[in-house]
Every structure is written in structure tokens, then in C-alpha cells.
Design an enzyme around this catalytic site. Structure first.
Site, PDB file in Angstrom:
ATOM      1  N   ASP A  78       0.763  -1.097   0.143  1.00 29.30           N
ATOM      2  CA  ASP A  78      -0.093  -0.060  -0.038  1.00 29.30           C
ATOM      3  C   ASP A  78       1.008   1.197   0.001  1.00 29.30           C
ATOM      4  O   ASP A  78       1.599   1.283   1.025  1.00 29.30           O
ATOM      5  CB  ASP A  78      -0.831   0.056   1.258  1.00 29.30           C
TER       6      ASP A  78
ATOM      7  N   ASN B  87      -8.333  -2.961  -2.189  1.00 26.06           N
ATOM      8  CA  ASN B  87      -9.752  -2.607  -1.887  1.00 26.06           C
ATOM      9  C   ASN B  87     -10.023  -1.042  -2.115  1.00 26.06           C
ATOM     10  O   ASN B  87     -11.136  -0.601  -2.277  1.00 26.06           O
ATOM     11  CB  ASN B  87     -10.033  -3.221  -0.700  1.00 26.06           C
ATOM     12  N   HIS B  88      -8.870  -0.442  -2.105  1.00 27.22           N
ATOM     13  CA  HIS B  88      -9.408   1.073  -2.548  1.00 27.22           C
ATOM     14  C   HIS B  88      -9.335   1.551  -3.949  1.00 27.22           C
ATOM     15  O   HIS B  88      -9.527   2.615  -4.354  1.00 27.22           O
ATOM     16  CB  HIS B  88      -8.219   1.946  -1.754  1.00 27.22           C
TER      17      HIS B  88
END
Length: 576
Positions: A154, A215-216
Site C-alpha cells: 500500500d 480494496n481502495h
């Protein structure tokens, strides 16, 4: 239809609240007249139950507004002040090539400026065409001698971390393959720039750069966490945001480093019988969202595909879970244990593929590893250092010809001081306990003695069961008064927690930001449909069983039954 349901429900509720006042009068009259005690007791029971119901409604509103406040804060933190945004930005006139990528990187390093809109759209378009033709599962050759494959976790819009990584690893090549494992945007202030660099690298070095969806990379989540606001602040174009979200939906779902590792953002599918072939057959570009809504769960067909995508994007490992556990604090995905990791990796068919690499979860050292037994391992890598104002290192995992991946760790942002860190950590802990006060009360009540007290060891077990944290009671100096004769008065402890948190202050601080989340078209009035969309966005941040009922909350806020919520009604709810 929704409006009709609201009117009908309002009609049923209004008499109840009138009954509350009547019951109080009736109870008083009966008491003064010394009338039949059983009748009086019945009236009093109705009155007290209605009083509890009204209090429960207040609690629901407070919880709802607290969650909205947190979401609004996350959105506000990540957008630069307009005065800091350059209106022109870097323009790349020529087609994308290695020199153009170097120029882009150096421009961002020197200026932290924005990228010209035409240049950004050109990078986005070329990357989208290329990514759309990629398979769901990227196949990466096993690194040979003097070759590496590096997994970047991330980044969340942190440009400094991306530049640090590229400085260390260098430009992609056959000897230097890069895998970006999702969550490129949101939370940080430079999501568009981070995205542009990653996409430009993919366009110029397509065989040596691989992107996984996180997921973003989701049309709803990136709107809720602020990337939409960033795009609008820098480019003022909803169409650009829509084009980005369509590109997000085209991203591959996972990658396999030949005979070495399975790389995915979150975790492994929970459904028995799901194979890598099922993952490869998903029509991924039709799924703008990475999660299932409640009505979709358990259905077949395309919703089964959505469930698999949700598990791949959202799930977290738990060494204490044997297989899968659908209970999760994220509100999507599941928790999976070492056995599930081994079963999934064995199903891939290579006896030497014994490593799962995932991201998705901030870890203090930037990476973490769980030994799953039989030589199987699960690694977590998180590349945004001092994430969201915290104090973690960032990391990259580097695979070479043999052995485990080698972590490269770094710290690009100035961390807060030890005292500031502890203060911030403690405040977040108090807020978390207050947020889950009701759930803690229910658990403590089951096991407390006749005085409402529990042992310190029992307190530790309950806090871990409900919050997933190993806590020491001694660290809560403000609550030591709840210790009575060596045992903890749980209700006093929780009430003291409540005293140290002021929800009203938190809500009013970001009230306008909260209202803007709900008021989608900006006309100053929140319709039920707008409110419902806002609640759906919020529910995706919450665990199953703690999500909000839009219809009920709308009625509580719409005091004048006008069919829409005004700013003043929201303000009244905050102050009440």
C-alpha cells in the site's frame, strides 16, 4: 416507493412518542389516586420502555455521527489547500518513453506539483488500454541469477515513499521487476501523482511492471476516503474520476511468481471449491466495487464472483483461525488462518510455491511474516511509512533467485515524538473503547459477579475478544478508580471512558464536512436517496452486525417530517 415507506413508518412512530408523554401523565395520575397497582406498574413499564427506546435512538445517532465524522476527517486530511495547487502542472508533449518517465519523476521530486490534465488523461488512457487486455492473474517469471522481483505494498498517495522506493530499486527492467500490490490512492495528498507514475511505468515497461487491484481501487471506497475530492480539487472533472474507476476495475486481481509466490492484496477465497481457475474466469471489468452489499451475499452467478473479489481484496490473516472466519472488523472480506493459506497454495499445483504475499494491513516494521507450517509462509508488506500520521516503517519485499524475500525498510516522513505518539495512540484507544461500549457491556455482564466486577485477567480476555487488542488495565490511569478490592467495576470503567471522549465536539468540528458527504448534489438538502447512498458508503467501513439502517436514521434526523434533512437538523442532532 421509499417516500411512501418513510411516511408509513413515520405514521407508526409518531403515536409512540405521543404515548410516552401520555403514559407519564397517566402514571402520575394513577399514583396520586392510589389506583390499582398492577395497572400503574403496567403504565410505568410502558413509559420506561419508551424512554429506553428514545435513549437507544440517541445512541444510534451518536454512533452514526461519530462514524461520519471519522470518514469526513479522512477525506479532509488528504486534500491540499487550494493555494498550494499549481494550476498548470507538468506537460509531457511527446509519447511516453523512459526519458518522459524520468522527467515526470524528477518534476515531482523537485516541485511536488500537479500534472497537466491532458498529460494525466493521456497516461490514464494508455494504461487503461494496456491493463484491460491483461489476464486476471499476472504470471511473472521466476527470477534467475542477478534478477529480482520486488513487491510494493500500500502507498495510499504517499509520493515520498514511492520516490524512495524507486531511488532504491531503480527503473524497471528484466533484472528488476516491480509488482505494485494495490491501494495506490486515498488518505495521502498525492494520489493522482502516485497513480500517474505507476501507470506511466506500466505503459513504458509493460513486461517488467505489474499492478494488482486493492480494496481502495473501488468506485465507492475511493470516493468515501477522499480520492474523488483530490481529483476534483486538482482537475475539477467528474469524468476523469469515472475514467479512473473504470481503469481500477480493469486491474488484475492477483499475480503468481512462477514456483515461488502467490501475490494478492488481501487474502484467499473463503468458499470451498474455489480454485485459481475460477479467479481467472471472473469478468473483473464489470465490478466497479470490490465488495458485496448485504442483498448480494449468498447469491450465485456474478455475485459469487464479487464475493471472490471481496475476499481477495479485503481479507486479513489471523494465526488463531484454523480455516476461515467471516467475522471481521472491516465489514468486508474474512479472516483466514495458516491452514487456509496452505490449502490455497497447495491447490496452485507447484510443490515449491510455498509463499503468499499480501498487503492491505499497516504493520509497524513495514512487513510481517506468519509461519504456516510445512515450509509455507504468509508475508504482509506495507509501503506507506508513518501511515496516516502514525509511526510505522514502510517496506518492500525483494525476491531473488532463491530463499525467502529480503525486506527493504525505510522511513520518509518525520515521525511524531514518542510522547506525541503515545498520546495519539491512547486517544485512539479511548475512542475505540467508547465506540464499542455497548458490545463490551454485554460481554462483561455475562461474566461479572453480583457486584458488577470482573478480575483483571477476565478484563484482558474480554477486551481482546471484542477489540482484538492485548491491553493492560494499568495503562488506563484515568480509570484506576474502577478497581475495587482487586477487581474491576466494568460499568464504572466504561463510564469513565465515556467522560474522556466528547462526541459532540468531534461531530461539530467536522459538521460541514459530514453534511457534504450526505448532500451529494450540494443543494443544501439531503434527500432520502442521497442519505441512503451516504449510509451505504459508511456501512462498508463497518463490521457486519454494526451497520446502519438508513430508513430509521433518516426518520430520526428529519424532525419536521419534510422528506429531507437540513443542515440545522443535523446540527441539532449533534448538540442534543
Amino acid at each position: 416507493a421509499a417516500a411512501c415507506r418513510l411516511r408509513a413508518l413515520a405514521g407508526r412512530l409518531r403515536p409512540l412518542f405521543r404515548t410516552r408523554r401520555l403514559c407519564f401523565k397517566l402514571f402520575s395520575t394513577n399514583a396520586n389516586a392510589n389506583s390499582d397497582s398492577s395497572h400503574s406498574d403496567s403504565d410505568f413499564t410502558v413509559w420506561t420502555e419508551l424512554d429506553k427506546r428514545e435513549e437507544a435512538d440517541k445512541v444510534k445517532l451518536a454512533h452514526f455521527l461519530t462514524e461520519l465524522s471519522e470518514m469526513a476527517d479522512a477525506r479532509q486530511r488528504m486534500v491540499e489547500k487550494p493555494s498550494l495547487l499549481k494550476k498548470a502542472g507538468l506537460m509531457l508533449h511527446n509519447e511516453l518513453n523512459p526519458n518522459a518517465v524520468r522527467r515526470l519523476i524528477e518534476y515531482l521530486r523537485d516541485t511536488r506539483g500537479i500534472i497537466d490534465q491532458r498529460t494525466f488523461k493521456n497516461i490514464l488512457h494508455q494504461a487503461h488500454v494496456l491493463i484491460s487486455s491483461s489476464p486476471n492473474i499476472s504470471l511473472i517469471p521466476h527470477p534467475r541469477k542477478n534478477e529480482t522481483v520486488s513487491i510494493i505494498g500500500d502507498l495510499h498517495g504517499d509520493l515520498d515513499d514511492l520516490l524512495k522506493i524507486l531511488d532504491h530499486l531503480g527503473i524497471p527492467s528484466k533484472e528488476n521487476v516491480l509488482v505494485f500490490n494495490g491501494d495506490f490512492v486515498d488518505r495521502g495528498k498525492h494520489g493522482t501523482e502516485v497513480l500517474a507514475v505507476i501507470l506511466a511505468l506500466k505503459v513504458v515497461f509493460p513486461e517488467y511492471v505489474f499492478l494488482n487491484r486493492g480494496n481502495h481501487e473501488d468506485a465507492s471506497i475511493s470516493r468515501a476516503y477522499g480520492f474523488y475530492d483530490e481529483v476534483m480539487a486538482k482537475y475539477g472533472s467528474p469524468k476523469i474520476y469515472d475514467d479512473i474507476t473504470r481503469m481500477f476495475a480493469s486491474l488484475p486481481l492477483c499475480a503468481i511468481i512462477q514456483d515461488r509466490a502467490f501475490v494478492v492484496h488481501g487474502g484467499v477465497p473463503r468458499t470451498d471449491g474455489t480454485t485459481i481457475h475460477h479467479v481467472g474466469a471472473i469478468a473483473r471489468r464489470t465490478h466497479l466495487q470490490t465488495f458485496c452489499v448485504a442483498a448480494e451475499r449468498g447469491k450465485t452467478g456474478s455475485q459469487t464472483s464479487r464475493q471472490v473479489i471481496e475476499d481477495l481484496m479485503w481479507s486479513d490473516p489471523d494465526p488463531y483461525v484454523r480455516g476461515h472466519n467471516t467475522s471481521t472488523s472491516r465489514g468486508a472480506g474474512c479472516r483466514y488462518g495458516p491452514l487456509a493459506v496452505k490449502q490455497w497454495l497447495k491447490s496452485l499445483g507447484s510443490p515449491t510455491l510455498k509463499t503468499l504475499v499480501r498487503s492491505h494491513e499497516c504493520v509497524e516494521n513495514g512487513y510481517d511474516v506468519i509461519d504456516c507450517g510445512e515450509g509455507y509462509k504468509l508475508w504482509t508488506v506495507f509501503s506507506a511509512s508513518n501511515y496516516a500520521g502514525g509511526w510505522n516503517q514502510g517496506a518492500v519485499l525483494v525476491f531473488s533467485e532463491e530463499g525467502d524475500p529480503e525486506p527493504f525498510t525505510y522511513d520518509t516522513n518525520l515521525p511524531i515524538s514518542n510522547s506525541g505518539r503515545e498520546s495519539k495512540k491512547h486517544k485512539k484507544l479511548l475512542e475505540l473503547i467508547t465506540k464499542y461500549k455497548h458490545h463490551l457491556e454485554l460481554q462483561f455482564r455475562k461474566i461479572a459477579d453480583e457486584h458488577g466486577r470482573v478480575s483483571e485477567s477476565t478484563w484482558v480476555k474480554v477486551m481482546y475478544a471484542e477489540l482484538g487488542l492485548n491491553l493492560s488495565f494499568k495503562s488506563f490511569e484515568e480509570c484506576q478508580a474502577s478497581m475495587k478490592n482487586g477487581r474491576i467495576d466494568y460499568q464504572m470503567f466504561l463510564d469513565l471512558m465515556q467522560e474522556y471522549i466528547s462526541p459532540g465536539h468531534q461531530h461539530s468540528r467536522a459538521l460541514s464536512a459530514i453534511f457534504s458527504i450526505l448532500d451529494e448534489n450540494g443543494d443544501g438538502l439531503v434527500t432520502f436517496e442521497e442519505f441512503k447512498k451516504g449510509v451505504e458508503l459508511l456501512n462498508h467501513r463497518l463490521p457486519h452486525g454494526q451497520q446502519f439502517d438508513a430508513e430509521n436514521l433518516f426518520l430520526l434526523l428529519d424532525k419536521d417530517q419534510s422528506g429531507y434533512v437540513e443542515y440545522t437538523e443535523l446540527n441539532d442532532a449533534v448538540l442534543s
